[in-house]
Design a protein around this motif. Structure first.
Motif, PDB file in Angstrom:
ATOM      1  N   MET A   1       0.845  -1.183   0.000  1.00 38.91           N
ATOM      2  CA  MET A   1       0.000   0.000   0.000  1.00 38.91           C
ATOM      3  C   MET A   1       0.890   1.246   0.000  1.00 38.91           C
ATOM      4  O   MET A   1       1.882   1.319   0.705  1.00 38.91           O
ATOM      5  CB  MET A   1      -0.901  -0.020   1.234  1.00 38.91           C
ATOM      6  N   SER A   2       0.525   2.205  -0.785  1.00 34.11           N
ATOM      7  CA  SER A   2       1.247   3.478  -0.839  1.00 34.11           C
ATOM      8  C   SER A   2       0.978   4.256   0.428  1.00 34.11           C
ATOM      9  O   SER A   2      -0.052   4.096   1.075  1.00 34.11           O
ATOM     10  CB  SER A   2       0.790   4.287  -2.046  1.00 34.11           C
ATOM     11  N   ARG A   3       1.930   5.131   0.786  1.00 32.19           N
ATOM     12  CA  ARG A   3       1.739   5.942   1.985  1.00 32.19           C
ATOM     13  C   ARG A   3       2.427   7.287   1.828  1.00 32.19           C
ATOM     14  O   ARG A   3       3.324   7.450   1.005  1.00 32.19           O
ATOM     15  CB  ARG A   3       2.241   5.233   3.226  1.00 32.19           C
ATOM     16  N   ILE A   4       1.988   8.223   2.652  1.00 33.08           N
ATOM     17  CA  ILE A   4       2.533   9.574   2.659  1.00 33.08           C
ATOM     18  C   ILE A   4       3.188   9.817   4.011  1.00 33.08           C
ATOM     19  O   ILE A   4       2.637   9.463   5.050  1.00 33.08           O
ATOM     20  CB  ILE A   4       1.419  10.622   2.463  1.00 33.08           C
ATOM     21  N   VAL A   5       4.348  10.450   3.994  1.00 33.74           N
ATOM     22  CA  VAL A   5       5.022  10.866   5.223  1.00 33.74           C
ATOM     23  C   VAL A   5       5.176  12.379   5.167  1.00 33.74           C
ATOM     24  O   VAL A   5       5.703  12.914   4.192  1.00 33.74           O
ATOM     25  CB  VAL A   5       6.400  10.181   5.364  1.00 33.74           C
ATOM     26  N   PHE A   6       4.697  13.034   6.204  1.00 31.75           N
ATOM     27  CA  PHE A   6       4.819  14.491   6.299  1.00 31.75           C
ATOM     28  C   PHE A   6       6.042  14.832   7.141  1.00 31.75           C
ATOM     29  O   PHE A   6       6.217  14.294   8.234  1.00 31.75           O
ATOM     30  CB  PHE A   6       3.578  15.102   6.953  1.00 31.75           C
ATOM     31  N   LEU A   7       6.879  15.710   6.640  1.00 30.19           N
ATOM     32  CA  LEU A   7       7.999  16.242   7.416  1.00 30.19           C
ATOM     33  C   LEU A   7       7.422  17.435   8.180  1.00 30.19           C
ATOM     34  O   LEU A   7       7.407  18.565   7.685  1.00 30.19           O
ATOM     35  CB  LEU A   7       9.148  16.649   6.493  1.00 30.19           C
ATOM     36  N   GLU A   8       6.920  17.158   9.355  1.00 30.46           N
ATOM     37  CA  GLU A   8       6.101  18.126  10.081  1.00 30.46           C
ATOM     38  C   GLU A   8       6.800  19.440  10.377  1.00 30.46           C
ATOM     39  O   GLU A   8       6.161  20.490  10.395  1.00 30.46           O
ATOM     40  CB  GLU A   8       5.558  17.490  11.358  1.00 30.46           C
ATOM     41  N   GLU A   9       8.088  19.418  10.609  1.00 33.06           N
ATOM     42  CA  GLU A   9       8.783  20.675  10.912  1.00 33.06           C
ATOM     43  C   GLU A   9       8.924  21.574   9.686  1.00 33.06           C
ATOM     44  O   GLU A   9       9.177  22.756   9.819  1.00 33.06           O
ATOM     45  CB  GLU A   9      10.145  20.401  11.551  1.00 33.06           C
ATOM     46  N   ARG A  10       8.728  21.023   8.495  1.00 32.78           N
ATOM     47  CA  ARG A  10       8.774  21.845   7.270  1.00 32.78           C
ATOM     48  C   ARG A  10       7.398  22.355   6.873  1.00 32.78           C
ATOM     49  O   ARG A  10       7.285  23.296   6.091  1.00 32.78           O
ATOM     50  CB  ARG A  10       9.344  21.022   6.116  1.00 32.78           C
ATOM     51  N   CYS A  11       6.354  21.721   7.373  1.00 32.12           N
ATOM     52  CA  CYS A  11       4.976  22.051   6.985  1.00 32.12           C
ATOM     53  C   CYS A  11       4.577  23.424   7.522  1.00 32.12           C
ATOM     54  O   CYS A  11       4.817  23.759   8.673  1.00 32.12           O
ATOM     55  CB  CYS A  11       4.027  20.985   7.518  1.00 32.12           C
ATOM     56  N   LYS A  12       3.941  24.223   6.667  1.00 37.82           N
ATOM     57  CA  LYS A  12       3.445  25.533   7.067  1.00 37.82           C
ATOM     58  C   LYS A  12       1.921  25.590   7.079  1.00 37.82           C
ATOM     59  O   LYS A  12       1.324  26.651   7.172  1.00 37.82           O
ATOM     60  CB  LYS A  12       4.013  26.617   6.150  1.00 37.82           C
ATOM     61  N   CYS A  46      -4.038   5.765   0.431  1.00 38.90           N
ATOM     62  CA  CYS A  46      -3.296   6.584  -0.524  1.00 38.90           C
ATOM     63  C   CYS A  46      -3.122   5.816  -1.835  1.00 38.90           C
ATOM     64  O   CYS A  46      -2.790   4.635  -1.829  1.00 38.90           O
ATOM     65  CB  CYS A  46      -1.932   6.925   0.078  1.00 38.90           C
ATOM     66  N   THR A  47      -3.311   6.506  -2.943  1.00 43.26           N
ATOM     67  CA  THR A  47      -3.137   5.877  -4.256  1.00 43.26           C
ATOM     68  C   THR A  47      -1.711   5.997  -4.769  1.00 43.26           C
ATOM     69  O   THR A  47      -1.358   5.366  -5.755  1.00 43.26           O
ATOM     70  CB  THR A  47      -4.082   6.510  -5.293  1.00 43.26           C
ATOM     71  N   GLY A  48      -0.897   6.822  -4.128  1.00 41.25           N
ATOM     72  CA  GLY A  48       0.488   6.997  -4.551  1.00 41.25           C
ATOM     73  C   GLY A  48       0.655   7.917  -5.750  1.00 41.25           C
ATOM     74  O   GLY A  48       1.692   7.910  -6.398  1.00 41.25           O
ATOM     75  N   CYS A  49      -0.320   8.745  -6.017  1.00 45.71           N
ATOM     76  CA  CYS A  49      -0.261   9.621  -7.197  1.00 45.71           C
ATOM     77  C   CYS A  49       0.785  10.735  -7.060  1.00 45.71           C
ATOM     78  O   CYS A  49       1.232  11.279  -8.058  1.00 45.71           O
ATOM     79  CB  CYS A  49      -1.631  10.217  -7.484  1.00 45.71           C
ATOM     80  N   ALA A  50       1.127  11.099  -5.836  1.00 45.24           N
ATOM     81  CA  ALA A  50       2.123  12.127  -5.518  1.00 45.24           C
ATOM     82  C   ALA A  50       1.684  13.550  -5.853  1.00 45.24           C
ATOM     83  O   ALA A  50       2.505  14.468  -5.848  1.00 45.24           O
ATOM     84  CB  ALA A  50       3.469  11.823  -6.159  1.00 45.24           C
ATOM     85  N   SER A  51       0.417  13.763  -6.095  1.00 40.32           N
ATOM     86  CA  SER A  51      -0.073  15.124  -6.361  1.00 40.32           C
ATOM     87  C   SER A  51       0.193  16.046  -5.187  1.00 40.32           C
ATOM     88  O   SER A  51       0.545  17.209  -5.363  1.00 40.32           O
ATOM     89  CB  SER A  51      -1.580  15.100  -6.649  1.00 40.32           C
ATOM     90  N   ASP A  66       3.589   1.617  -3.463  1.00 46.14           N
ATOM     91  CA  ASP A  66       3.735   0.169  -3.376  1.00 46.14           C
ATOM     92  C   ASP A  66       4.329  -0.383  -4.668  1.00 46.14           C
ATOM     93  O   ASP A  66       4.270   0.256  -5.707  1.00 46.14           O
ATOM     94  CB  ASP A  66       2.390  -0.499  -3.068  1.00 46.14           C
ATOM     95  N   LYS A  67       4.934  -1.519  -4.582  1.00 45.05           N
ATOM     96  CA  LYS A  67       5.587  -2.102  -5.752  1.00 45.05           C
ATOM     97  C   LYS A  67       4.634  -2.897  -6.629  1.00 45.05           C
ATOM     98  O   LYS A  67       4.979  -3.271  -7.723  1.00 45.05           O
ATOM     99  CB  LYS A  67       6.739  -2.977  -5.296  1.00 45.05           C
ATOM    100  N   ALA A  68       3.438  -3.121  -6.178  1.00 45.90           N
ATOM    101  CA  ALA A  68       2.458  -3.912  -6.930  1.00 45.90           C
ATOM    102  C   ALA A  68       2.137  -3.290  -8.276  1.00 45.90           C
ATOM    103  O   ALA A  68       1.928  -3.989  -9.258  1.00 45.90           O
ATOM    104  CB  ALA A  68       1.193  -4.091  -6.125  1.00 45.90           C
ATOM    105  N   GLY A  69       2.124  -1.972  -8.341  1.00 46.00           N
ATOM    106  CA  GLY A  69       1.799  -1.278  -9.578  1.00 46.00           C
ATOM    107  C   GLY A  69       2.998  -1.041 -10.462  1.00 46.00           C
ATOM    108  O   GLY A  69       2.900  -0.383 -11.485  1.00 46.00           O
ATOM    109  N   GLY A  70       4.153  -1.569 -10.071  1.00 48.48           N
ATOM    110  CA  GLY A  70       5.353  -1.372 -10.861  1.00 48.48           C
ATOM    111  C   GLY A  70       6.023  -0.043 -10.610  1.00 48.48           C
ATOM    112  O   GLY A  70       6.976   0.318 -11.258  1.00 48.48           O
ATOM    113  N   LYS A  71       5.527   0.709  -9.649  1.00 43.55           N
ATOM    114  CA  LYS A  71       6.089   2.016  -9.326  1.00 43.55           C
ATOM    115  C   LYS A  71       7.061   1.857  -8.161  1.00 43.55           C
ATOM    116  O   LYS A  71       6.892   1.002  -7.315  1.00 43.55           O
ATOM    117  CB  LYS A  71       4.985   3.002  -8.944  1.00 43.55           C
TER     118      LYS A  71
END
Length: 73
Positions: A1-12, A46-51, A66-71
């Motif tokens: 499964m795709s996932r997102i990680v937020f670098l919280e100290e950079r987030c405004k 998360c779909t992993g689209c990276a938008s 995730d690697k399932a989609g070849g990405k």
């Protein structure tokens, strides 16, 4: 499964990532970083689209696909 990680100290807290997310899984976390900005979090699959990462002006988001989609991360 795709996932997102937020670098919280950079987030405004601009929420551009939430607007860019096509599946609307990004939302305010209700907690704040050291600069006083409300950080974001995900809720859902998360779909992993990276938008969100592309839209982030502070490069505060990392997307791991995730690697399932070849990405790769």
């Amino acid at each position: 499964m795709s996932r997102i990680v937020f670098l919280e100290e950079r987030c405004k807290g601009c929420r551009l990532c939430a607007e860019a997310c096509p599946v609307r899984i990004i939302r305010p976390a209700g907690r704040f970083n050291r600069q006083g900005y409300e950080v974001m979090e995900t809720e859902g699959r998360c779909t992993g689209c990276a938008s969100c990462a592309i839209m982030c002006p502070d490069t505060a988001i990392r997307v791991f696909r995730d690697k399932a989609g070849g990405k790769t991360a």
